[in-house]
Write an enzyme that holds these catalytic residues in place. Structure first.
Site, PDB file in Angstrom:
ATOM      1  N   GLU A  98     -16.928 -31.403  31.965  1.00  0.00           N
ATOM      2  CA  GLU A  98     -18.252 -30.813  32.158  1.00  0.00           C
ATOM      3  C   GLU A  98     -18.088 -29.312  32.056  1.00  0.00           C
ATOM      4  OE1 GLU A  98     -20.040 -32.371  35.782  1.00  0.00           O
ATOM      5  OE2 GLU A  98     -20.872 -34.046  34.634  1.00  0.00           O
TER       6      GLU A  98
ATOM      7  N   TYR B 252     -26.940 -28.792  39.424  1.00  0.00           N
ATOM      8  CA  TYR B 252     -27.348 -29.684  38.322  1.00  0.00           C
ATOM      9  C   TYR B 252     -28.502 -28.945  37.651  1.00  0.00           C
ATOM     10  CZ  TYR B 252     -28.673 -34.403  36.505  1.00  0.00           C
ATOM     11  OH  TYR B 252     -28.967 -35.513  35.735  1.00  0.00           O
TER      12      TYR B 252
ATOM     13  N   LYS C 194     -15.725 -37.972  40.347  1.00  0.00           N
ATOM     14  CA  LYS C 194     -15.707 -36.532  40.123  1.00  0.00           C
ATOM     15  C   LYS C 194     -14.552 -35.809  40.812  1.00  0.00           C
ATOM     16  CE  LYS C 194     -19.487 -35.072  38.683  1.00  0.00           C
ATOM     17  NZ  LYS C 194     -19.816 -34.756  37.286  1.00  0.00           N
TER      18      LYS C 194
ATOM     19  N   THR D 221     -23.212 -28.939  34.513  1.00  0.00           N
ATOM     20  CA  THR D 221     -22.970 -28.938  33.069  1.00  0.00           C
ATOM     21  C   THR D 221     -23.995 -28.075  32.353  1.00  0.00           C
ATOM     22  OG1 THR D 221     -22.162 -31.176  33.307  1.00  0.00           O
ATOM     23  CG2 THR D 221     -22.681 -30.441  31.066  1.00  0.00           C
TER      24      THR D 221
ATOM     25  N   ARG E  29     -31.808 -43.265  32.849  1.00  0.00           N
ATOM     26  CA  ARG E  29     -33.024 -43.626  33.588  1.00  0.00           C
ATOM     27  C   ARG E  29     -34.132 -44.011  32.608  1.00  0.00           C
ATOM     28  NH1 ARG E  29     -35.386 -41.807  37.780  1.00  0.00           N
ATOM     29  NH2 ARG E  29     -36.566 -40.309  36.550  1.00  0.00           N
TER      30      ARG E  29
ATOM     31  N   TYR F  57     -22.155 -44.391  41.881  1.00  0.00           N
ATOM     32  CA  TYR F  57     -22.954 -43.255  42.336  1.00  0.00           C
ATOM     33  C   TYR F  57     -24.423 -43.528  42.615  1.00  0.00           C
ATOM     34  CZ  TYR F  57     -25.599 -41.445  38.258  1.00  0.00           C
ATOM     35  OH  TYR F  57     -26.496 -41.234  37.252  1.00  0.00           O
TER      36      TYR F  57
ATOM     37  N   ASP G 277     -15.595 -29.361  35.478  1.00  0.00           N
ATOM     38  CA  ASP G 277     -15.782 -30.360  36.539  1.00  0.00           C
ATOM     39  C   ASP G 277     -15.514 -31.742  35.934  1.00  0.00           C
ATOM     40  OD1 ASP G 277     -16.477 -31.370  39.029  1.00  0.00           O
ATOM     41  OD2 ASP G 277     -18.564 -31.633  38.460  1.00  0.00           O
TER      42      ASP G 277
ATOM     43  N   HIS H 157     -29.300 -30.705  30.169  1.00  0.00           N
ATOM     44  CA  HIS H 157     -28.332 -31.697  30.669  1.00  0.00           C
ATOM     45  C   HIS H 157     -29.040 -32.764  31.505  1.00  0.00           C
ATOM     46  CE1 HIS H 157     -24.707 -33.454  32.352  1.00  0.00           C
ATOM     47  NE2 HIS H 157     -25.111 -33.157  33.569  1.00  0.00           N
TER      48      HIS H 157
ATOM     49  N   GLN I 126     -17.875 -43.260  37.824  1.00  0.00           N
ATOM     50  CA  GLN I 126     -19.113 -42.633  38.314  1.00  0.00           C
ATOM     51  C   GLN I 126     -20.307 -43.588  38.200  1.00  0.00           C
ATOM     52  OE1 GLN I 126     -20.217 -39.205  35.958  1.00  0.00           O
ATOM     53  NE2 GLN I 126     -21.846 -38.570  37.336  1.00  0.00           N
TER      54      GLN I 126
END
Ligand code: CA
Length: 424
Positions: A207, A137, A261, A357, A151, A252, A241, A142, A248
Site C-alpha cells: 500500500e 483511509y 496488515k 493508500t 461492496r 476483517y 503498509d 482508493h 484480510q
C-alpha cells in the site's frame, strides 16, 4: 545571516548530483550508525553524504540553539523532535548555513572528516520510536475502488466517508526501516467453497502511503485544531503498509484490519520536514460535502509530491507499476489530526499517522496491486516480461517520492523491502 534554507539559488560545497533526493534545500532527519560501530546518531543527508549531527554538535555547531547535551546521540529522534518546530527549524537552518557555498562557518568545512560520512559507510535505523501507528483511509479514489470491488459499485462509499477522515489503529511493533526483508505471512485463508485453511498468504500486496510524524505531543483530553495541526507535525516519510489480501478478506468484516496488515510495515529512513516541503504546498481536491466546523481548513493544506512504486524481482530490474501523488488525498493532514484528537485522544512524540493508500484518478495511479489488478482480473507486466497479480517471493517493492519546483528537486529516499518465502 540566516537566509531561507529553501532558497532555490543556494548551492552547497558538497557535490550534489541534480537527480539527488537530497540537495541543500532538503536536509531531512534520520538515525544512522557507522558500519564500523553500533553507536546510533541523529543524521541528515546531502547528496550521498551523511551528516553526523552528534559529531557536529560536539564541535559546537549548534551554539545558541537551546539543545540539551547529547540530544543527537539517542537511538531515535524523539527527544529532538519533542522540542517542537521552532528548535528543529533552527537546527535545519544551521546545517544549511554550514553546508552552503560561501559559508561563514568555515571551520566546520575544514573539520568535515569528523562529521561527513559516505552514505555507503552507514546503516539506517528506524528514525523514531513509534508508540502508536494510525492508518487513515483518506484517498477517495482508493476508497471508491475498494468499495466498488468488495461492496457495491453503484454505492462504493460508506455514508460517513466524506464527513470524517476514516482511520484505524495499526500496530507499531512490526514497522521496520527501509532495506529489511520479512517472510510471507501465514494465516487463515478461506477458499471460495469450503472451510477456512491455514497456510501462507497467496496475496501479499503493498500500500503506497505517506506517513507523518508527531513532533510535539499533547495531554489526554487536549484537542488539536486544524489551525494548530501543522505545529505538531515534524515531517513526512514514505510508508508501505504491507497487506495480505486473502487473510484480510476473511478476517476483517465487520471489524478493523488485524493480521492481514500487522505482519510488516516499511518506513523510509528519512523524515522530510514540513519546512522543506513549504515551497510545494498546494490545494487538495475540492471537498464537495460540507464538513463540521472542527474539520474546516483554509488555504492550501497539502503538498505536490510525485510518488512511484517499483517492483524488482530477485536478480531483475525494477519496473515502475504505479505513479501517484500525495496531493490526490481527499482529507489533509490537518483534518486527520484534528479529527484524531477531537475526542481528547493524546498524541505522543514519534507517533506515526499514515495517509492510507494513495490512489489517483487513472488506473496507472492506483496505489496497491489489488487495485492495479482490479481484484485479480488483470495483471501487471514487468520489464522482463514477467507478470504479477500480487507480490512474489524474492520481490522487492520500492517506493519513491519527490517534489520539483524552480529547478529544485527534493526527494524522500527509497522505502524498500523484500518478501521472503514463508517460514516452513
Ligand atoms: Ca493502509
Amino acid at each position: 545571516m540566516i537566509s531561507n534554507p529553501n532558497d532555490p539559488s543556494l548551492q552547497s560545497w558538497v557535490p550534489t548530483p541534480p537527480d539527488s533526493d537530497f540537495p541543500i534545500q532538503n536536509l531531512p532527519f534520520g538515525i544512522a550508525t557507522r558500519l564500523a560501530d553500533d553507536r546510533p546518531f541523529a543524521a541528515s543527508i546531502i547528496g550521498d553524504q551523511i551528516i553526523d549531527l552528534h559529531s557536529l554538535a560536539r564541535l559546537d555547531a549548534f551554539h545558541g540553539i537551546a539543545l540539551p547535551d547529547g540530544i543527537f546521540a539517542h537511538p531515535d529522534l524523539n527527544p529532538f523532535i519533542a522540542l517542537g518546530r521552532s528548535v528543529t527549524r533552527q537546527v535545519r537552518e544551521r546545517i544549511s548555513e554550514i553546508l552552503r557555498v560561501g559559508t561563514v562557518h568555515d571551520k566546520f568545512r575544514e573539520q568535515q572528516r569528523e562529521w561527513l560520512i559516505p552514505g555507503s559507510a552507514v546503516r539506517h535505523l528506524l528514525p523514531v520510536s513509534i508508540g502508536d501507528y494510525t492508518d487513515f483511509y483518506s484517498s477517495l479514489e482508493h476508497a471508491t475502488n475498494v468499495g466498488s470491488m468488495f461492496r457495491d459499485p453503484s454505492n462504493p462509499l460508506l455514508p460517513n466517508w466524506k464527513h470524517l477522515p476514516v482511520g484505524y489503529h495499526g500496530r507499531s511493533s512490526s514497522i521496520r526501516v527501509s532495506g529489511h526483508s520479512f517472510p510471507r505471512p501465514h494465516g487463515q485463508l478461506k477458499p471460495q467453497d469450503g472451510p477456512p485453511e491455514y497456510g501462507p498468504s497467496r496475496m501479499v500486496d503493498f500500500e503506497l502511503e505517506m506517513g507523518f510524524i508527531i513532533g510535539k505531543g499533547t495531554q489526554l483530553g487536549e484537542t488539536i485544531s486544524t489551525e494548530q495541526a501543522e505545529e505538531h507535525i515534524f515531517g513526512l516519510a514514505l510508508f508501505n503498509d504491507w497487506s495480505a489480501r486473502d487473510i484480510q478478506r476473511w478476517e476483517y468484516v465487520p471489524l478493523g484490519p488485524f493480521l492481514g496488515k500487522n505482519f510488516a510495515s516499511t518506513l523510509a529512513p528519512w523524515i522530510v520536514t514540513m519546512d522543506a516541503l513549504e515551497p510545494f504546498r498546494t490545494t487538495g481536491p475540492e471537498q464537495d460535502v460540507p464538513v463540521l466546523p472542527y474539520l474546516q481548513t483554509e488555504g492550501p493544506k497539502t503538498y505536490d509530491i510525485a510518488l512511484d512504486v517499483l517492483i524488482q524481482p530477485a536478480g531483475g530490474q525494477p519496473s515502475r507499476v504505479c505513479q501517484s501523488n500525495f496531493k490526490y488525498l481527499y482529507w489533509n493532514m490537518c483534518q486527520q489530526l484534528a479529527h484524531h484528537t477531537v475526542n481528547g485522544c493524546d498524541m505522543r512524540t514519534g507517533d506515526l499517522l499514515a495517509s492510507g493508500t494513495i490512489s489517483g484518478p487513472t488506473p496507472d495511479s492506483f496505489g496497491s496491486m489489488m487495485e492495479l489488478c482490479w481484484g485479480g482480473t488483470k495483471t501487471v507486466t514487468l520489464a522482463d516480461g514477467e507478470t504479477r497479480k500480487s507480490i512474489q517471493d524474492g520481490d522487492t517493492v520500492i517506493m519513491r517520492g519527490s517534489c520539483v519546483k524552480d529547478g529544485v528537486r527534493i526527494g524522500f529516499g527509497d522505502c524498500a523491502a523484500t518478501v521472503l518465502p514463508a517460514n516452513s
